[in-house]
Design a protein around this motif. Structure first.
Motif, PDB file in Angstrom:
ATOM      1  N   SER A   1       0.826  -1.208   0.000  1.00  0.00           N
ATOM      2  CA  SER A   1       0.000   0.000   0.000  1.00  0.00           C
ATOM      3  C   SER A   1       0.863   1.262   0.000  1.00  0.00           C
ATOM      4  CB  SER A   1      -0.978   0.007   1.171  1.00  0.00           C
ATOM      5  OG  SER A   1      -0.307   0.105   2.395  1.00  0.00           O
ATOM      6  N   LYS A   2       2.013   1.228   0.662  1.00  0.00           N
ATOM      7  CA  LYS A   2       2.908   2.398   0.632  1.00  0.00           C
ATOM      8  C   LYS A   2       3.404   2.666  -0.783  1.00  0.00           C
ATOM      9  CE  LYS A   2       6.113   2.848   3.713  1.00  0.00           C
ATOM     10  NZ  LYS A   2       7.187   2.551   4.681  1.00  0.00           N
ATOM     11  N   ALA A   3       3.636   1.609  -1.546  1.00  0.00           N
ATOM     12  CA  ALA A   3       4.111   1.784  -2.921  1.00  0.00           C
ATOM     13  C   ALA A   3       2.979   2.188  -3.860  1.00  0.00           C
ATOM     14  CB  ALA A   3       4.757   0.494  -3.416  1.00  0.00           C
ATOM     15  N   ALA A   4       1.768   1.720  -3.590  1.00  0.00           N
ATOM     16  CA  ALA A   4       0.650   1.967  -4.505  1.00  0.00           C
ATOM     17  C   ALA A   4      -0.116   3.243  -4.201  1.00  0.00           C
ATOM     18  CB  ALA A   4      -0.309   0.776  -4.470  1.00  0.00           C
ATOM     19  N   ASP A   5      -0.166   3.648  -2.946  1.00  0.00           N
ATOM     20  CA  ASP A   5      -0.945   4.822  -2.562  1.00  0.00           C
ATOM     21  C   ASP A   5      -0.105   6.086  -2.728  1.00  0.00           C
ATOM     22  OD1 ASP A   5      -2.953   3.082  -1.932  1.00  0.00           O
ATOM     23  OD2 ASP A   5      -2.609   3.126   0.216  1.00  0.00           O
ATOM     24  N   HIS A   6      -0.235   6.699  -3.898  1.00  0.00           N
ATOM     25  CA  HIS A   6       0.583   7.871  -4.192  1.00  0.00           C
ATOM     26  C   HIS A   6      -0.138   9.195  -4.005  1.00  0.00           C
ATOM     27  CE1 HIS A   6      -1.703   7.286  -7.757  1.00  0.00           C
ATOM     28  NE2 HIS A   6      -0.929   6.368  -8.262  1.00  0.00           N
ATOM     29  N   ASP A   7      -1.421   9.139  -3.649  1.00  0.00           N
ATOM     30  CA  ASP A   7      -2.162  10.370  -3.353  1.00  0.00           C
ATOM     31  C   ASP A   7      -3.299  10.051  -2.386  1.00  0.00           C
ATOM     32  OD1 ASP A   7      -4.168   9.204  -4.904  1.00  0.00           O
ATOM     33  OD2 ASP A   7      -3.738  10.444  -6.655  1.00  0.00           O
ATOM     34  N   LEU A   8      -4.034  11.066  -1.999  1.00  0.00           N
ATOM     35  CA  LEU A   8      -5.100  10.907  -1.011  1.00  0.00           C
ATOM     36  C   LEU A   8      -6.215   9.978  -1.503  1.00  0.00           C
ATOM     37  CD1 LEU A   8      -6.037  11.710   1.770  1.00  0.00           C
ATOM     38  CD2 LEU A   8      -7.158  13.702   0.761  1.00  0.00           C
ATOM     39  N   ALA A   9      -6.546  10.047  -2.785  1.00  0.00           N
ATOM     40  CA  ALA A   9      -7.633   9.216  -3.324  1.00  0.00           C
ATOM     41  C   ALA A   9      -7.281   7.731  -3.255  1.00  0.00           C
ATOM     42  CB  ALA A   9      -7.946   9.622  -4.762  1.00  0.00           C
ATOM     43  N   THR A  10      -6.072   7.364  -3.642  1.00  0.00           N
ATOM     44  CA  THR A  10      -5.694   5.945  -3.605  1.00  0.00           C
ATOM     45  C   THR A  10      -5.535   5.460  -2.166  1.00  0.00           C
ATOM     46  OG1 THR A  10      -3.371   6.542  -3.950  1.00  0.00           O
ATOM     47  CG2 THR A  10      -4.642   5.895  -5.898  1.00  0.00           C
ATOM     48  N   PHE A  11      -5.082   6.329  -1.286  1.00  0.00           N
ATOM     49  CA  PHE A  11      -5.003   5.972   0.134  1.00  0.00           C
ATOM     50  C   PHE A  11      -6.409   5.728   0.691  1.00  0.00           C
ATOM     51  CE2 PHE A  11      -4.884   7.217   4.659  1.00  0.00           C
ATOM     52  CZ  PHE A  11      -4.003   6.247   5.116  1.00  0.00           C
ATOM     53  N   ALA A  12      -7.359   6.573   0.300  1.00  0.00           N
ATOM     54  CA  ALA A  12      -8.747   6.415   0.755  1.00  0.00           C
ATOM     55  C   ALA A  12      -9.335   5.098   0.250  1.00  0.00           C
ATOM     56  CB  ALA A  12      -9.594   7.601   0.287  1.00  0.00           C
ATOM     57  N   ILE A  13      -9.023   4.714  -0.980  1.00  0.00           N
ATOM     58  CA  ILE A  13      -9.505   3.446  -1.527  1.00  0.00           C
ATOM     59  C   ILE A  13      -8.943   2.283  -0.719  1.00  0.00           C
ATOM     60  CG2 ILE A  13      -9.341   1.875  -3.509  1.00  0.00           C
ATOM     61  CD1 ILE A  13      -9.552   4.398  -5.287  1.00  0.00           C
ATOM     62  N   THR A  14      -7.675   2.349  -0.361  1.00  0.00           N
ATOM     63  CA  THR A  14      -7.063   1.284   0.438  1.00  0.00           C
ATOM     64  C   THR A  14      -7.746   1.173   1.799  1.00  0.00           C
ATOM     65  OG1 THR A  14      -4.930   1.568  -0.657  1.00  0.00           O
ATOM     66  CG2 THR A  14      -4.909   0.490   1.502  1.00  0.00           C
ATOM     67  N   ILE A  15      -7.936   2.293   2.471  1.00  0.00           N
ATOM     68  CA  ILE A  15      -8.573   2.287   3.790  1.00  0.00           C
ATOM     69  C   ILE A  15     -10.020   1.794   3.690  1.00  0.00           C
ATOM     70  CG2 ILE A  15      -9.354   3.771   5.694  1.00  0.00           C
ATOM     71  CD1 ILE A  15      -6.331   3.175   5.633  1.00  0.00           C
ATOM     72  N   LEU A  16     -10.750   2.260   2.694  1.00  0.00           N
ATOM     73  CA  LEU A  16     -12.138   1.847   2.518  1.00  0.00           C
ATOM     74  C   LEU A  16     -12.234   0.347   2.217  1.00  0.00           C
ATOM     75  CD1 LEU A  16     -15.070   2.785   2.437  1.00  0.00           C
ATOM     76  CD2 LEU A  16     -14.772   3.266   0.011  1.00  0.00           C
ATOM     77  N   THR A  17     -11.362  -0.151   1.378  1.00  0.00           N
ATOM     78  CA  THR A  17     -11.360  -1.584   1.058  1.00  0.00           C
ATOM     79  C   THR A  17     -11.043  -2.408   2.297  1.00  0.00           C
ATOM     80  OG1 THR A  17     -10.670  -1.103  -1.204  1.00  0.00           O
ATOM     81  CG2 THR A  17     -10.362  -3.361  -0.426  1.00  0.00           C
ATOM     82  N   PHE A  18     -10.081  -1.957   3.087  1.00  0.00           N
ATOM     83  CA  PHE A  18      -9.772  -2.659   4.334  1.00  0.00           C
ATOM     84  C   PHE A  18     -10.988  -2.678   5.246  1.00  0.00           C
ATOM     85  CE2 PHE A  18      -8.707  -2.328   8.834  1.00  0.00           C
ATOM     86  CZ  PHE A  18      -8.098  -3.559   9.026  1.00  0.00           C
ATOM     87  N   ALA A  19     -11.632  -1.531   5.411  1.00  0.00           N
ATOM     88  CA  ALA A  19     -12.791  -1.429   6.308  1.00  0.00           C
ATOM     89  C   ALA A  19     -13.922  -2.332   5.840  1.00  0.00           C
ATOM     90  CB  ALA A  19     -13.258   0.030   6.397  1.00  0.00           C
ATOM     91  N   ILE A  20     -14.196  -2.314   4.550  1.00  0.00           N
ATOM     92  CA  ILE A  20     -15.259  -3.167   4.011  1.00  0.00           C
ATOM     93  C   ILE A  20     -14.935  -4.642   4.246  1.00  0.00           C
ATOM     94  CG2 ILE A  20     -16.281  -3.995   1.841  1.00  0.00           C
ATOM     95  CD1 ILE A  20     -16.158  -1.067   0.863  1.00  0.00           C
ATOM     96  N   THR A  21     -13.705  -5.003   3.990  1.00  0.00           N
ATOM     97  CA  THR A  21     -13.307  -6.403   4.131  1.00  0.00           C
ATOM     98  C   THR A  21     -13.292  -6.842   5.586  1.00  0.00           C
ATOM     99  OG1 THR A  21     -11.954  -6.189   2.148  1.00  0.00           O
ATOM    100  CG2 THR A  21     -11.498  -8.066   3.563  1.00  0.00           C
ATOM    101  N   TYR A  22     -12.823  -5.985   6.464  1.00  0.00           N
ATOM    102  CA  TYR A  22     -12.662  -6.365   7.866  1.00  0.00           C
ATOM    103  C   TYR A  22     -13.973  -6.345   8.645  1.00  0.00           C
ATOM    104  CZ  TYR A  22     -10.569  -6.769  12.475  1.00  0.00           C
ATOM    105  OH  TYR A  22     -10.228  -7.202  13.737  1.00  0.00           O
ATOM    106  N   TRP A  23     -14.784  -5.300   8.454  1.00  0.00           N
ATOM    107  CA  TRP A  23     -15.941  -5.111   9.308  1.00  0.00           C
ATOM    108  C   TRP A  23     -17.278  -5.538   8.699  1.00  0.00           C
ATOM    109  CZ3 TRP A  23     -12.331  -0.858  10.090  1.00  0.00           C
ATOM    110  CH2 TRP A  23     -11.672  -0.956  11.316  1.00  0.00           C
ATOM    111  N   THR A  24     -17.281  -5.971   7.463  1.00  0.00           N
ATOM    112  CA  THR A  24     -18.536  -6.420   6.859  1.00  0.00           C
ATOM    113  C   THR A  24     -18.318  -7.768   6.183  1.00  0.00           C
ATOM    114  OG1 THR A  24     -18.234  -5.505   4.634  1.00  0.00           O
ATOM    115  CG2 THR A  24     -19.100  -4.006   6.328  1.00  0.00           C
ATOM    116  N   ARG A  25     -19.368  -8.303   5.666  1.00  0.00           N
ATOM    117  CA  ARG A  25     -19.287  -9.553   4.912  1.00  0.00           C
ATOM    118  C   ARG A  25     -19.332  -9.279   3.411  1.00  0.00           C
ATOM    119  NH1 ARG A  25     -19.829 -14.075   8.049  1.00  0.00           N
ATOM    120  NH2 ARG A  25     -20.552 -15.316   6.293  1.00  0.00           N
ATOM    121  N   ILE A  26     -19.183  -8.015   3.038  1.00  0.00           N
ATOM    122  CA  ILE A  26     -19.211  -7.616   1.630  1.00  0.00           C
ATOM    123  C   ILE A  26     -17.890  -8.035   0.987  1.00  0.00           C
ATOM    124  CG2 ILE A  26     -19.340  -5.665   0.042  1.00  0.00           C
ATOM    125  CD1 ILE A  26     -20.964  -4.194   2.209  1.00  0.00           C
ATOM    126  N   SER A  27     -17.969  -8.593  -0.186  1.00  0.00           N
ATOM    127  CA  SER A  27     -16.776  -9.041  -0.893  1.00  0.00           C
ATOM    128  C   SER A  27     -15.898  -7.854  -1.285  1.00  0.00           C
ATOM    129  CB  SER A  27     -17.172  -9.805  -2.155  1.00  0.00           C
ATOM    130  OG  SER A  27     -16.040 -10.079  -2.943  1.00  0.00           O
TER     131      SER A  27
END
Length: 177
Positions: free
Chosen positions: A134-160
């Motif tokens: 994620s440090k290599a791929a997240d080069h701006d705020l938008a990509t960092f937000a996508i990483t955090i959102l994907t983690f949250a969805i995966t960790y706290w929900t049953r959504i694929s």
């Protein structure tokens, strides 16, 4: 020719040693591969490393495929074959014989303790891989937000997480990223 032999020897040594540490699969030692390939040997950039891991993870098959891509990037086909063999061969051989011995102690407390200890170790190693990628791929705020959102969805929900992948792909195609 000497330089390519030295590179192949480095690949062989590095991936052989890492194969014995890959508790949880090859992806669990990606941070050390990153350190060696990017920081020590300067074979590639951090972004190239992340791209190779992403390509291998998106392709069907085992997650060890990124080792083949790294070897190919560094030393062509001989590097790909050598990296793959050294990552899989030695540890598989030792694991085969160790499993035969380990199986004899199914009901022993120490075996259960070892198995219980390997679970958090694997999770920690894989989490460190996620951080490096994620440090290599997240080069701006938008990509960092996508990483955090994907983690949250995966960790706290049953959504694929495939839904997050689809949304991020659509945002990239639309030119928003």
């Amino acid at each position: 020719m000497k330089e390519s032999f030295d590179t192949l020897a480095t690949i062989a040594l590095h991936f052989t040693l890492l194969s014995f540490l890959a508790v949880g699969g090859a992806i669990s030692v990606a941070p050390e591969m990153h350190r060696q390939a990017v920081d020590v040997s300067h074979w590639m950039t951090s972004r190239q490393f992340a791209d190779l891991v992403a390509i291998a993870q998106a392709a069907p098959g085992p997650n060890v495929l990124f080792v083949t891509l790294i070897g190919n990037h560094v030393a062509g086909i001989p590097g790909a074959l050598l990296a793959t063999f050294c990552m899989c061969g030695p540890a598989c051989t030792v694991t085969y014989f160790a499993a035969k011995v380990f199986d004899r102690f199914k009901e022993k407390r120490w075996r259960k303790a070892v198995q219980a200890g390997l679970v958090p170790l694997s999770v920690g190693l894989i989490a460190s891989t996620a951080l490096i990628i994620s440090k290599a791929a997240d080069h701006d705020l938008a990509t960092f937000a996508i990483t955090i959102l994907t983690f949250a969805i995966t960790y706290w929900t049953r959504i694929s997480p495939l839904y997050a992948l689809g949304a991020a792909t659509a945002a990239g195609v639309a030119g928003w990223l």
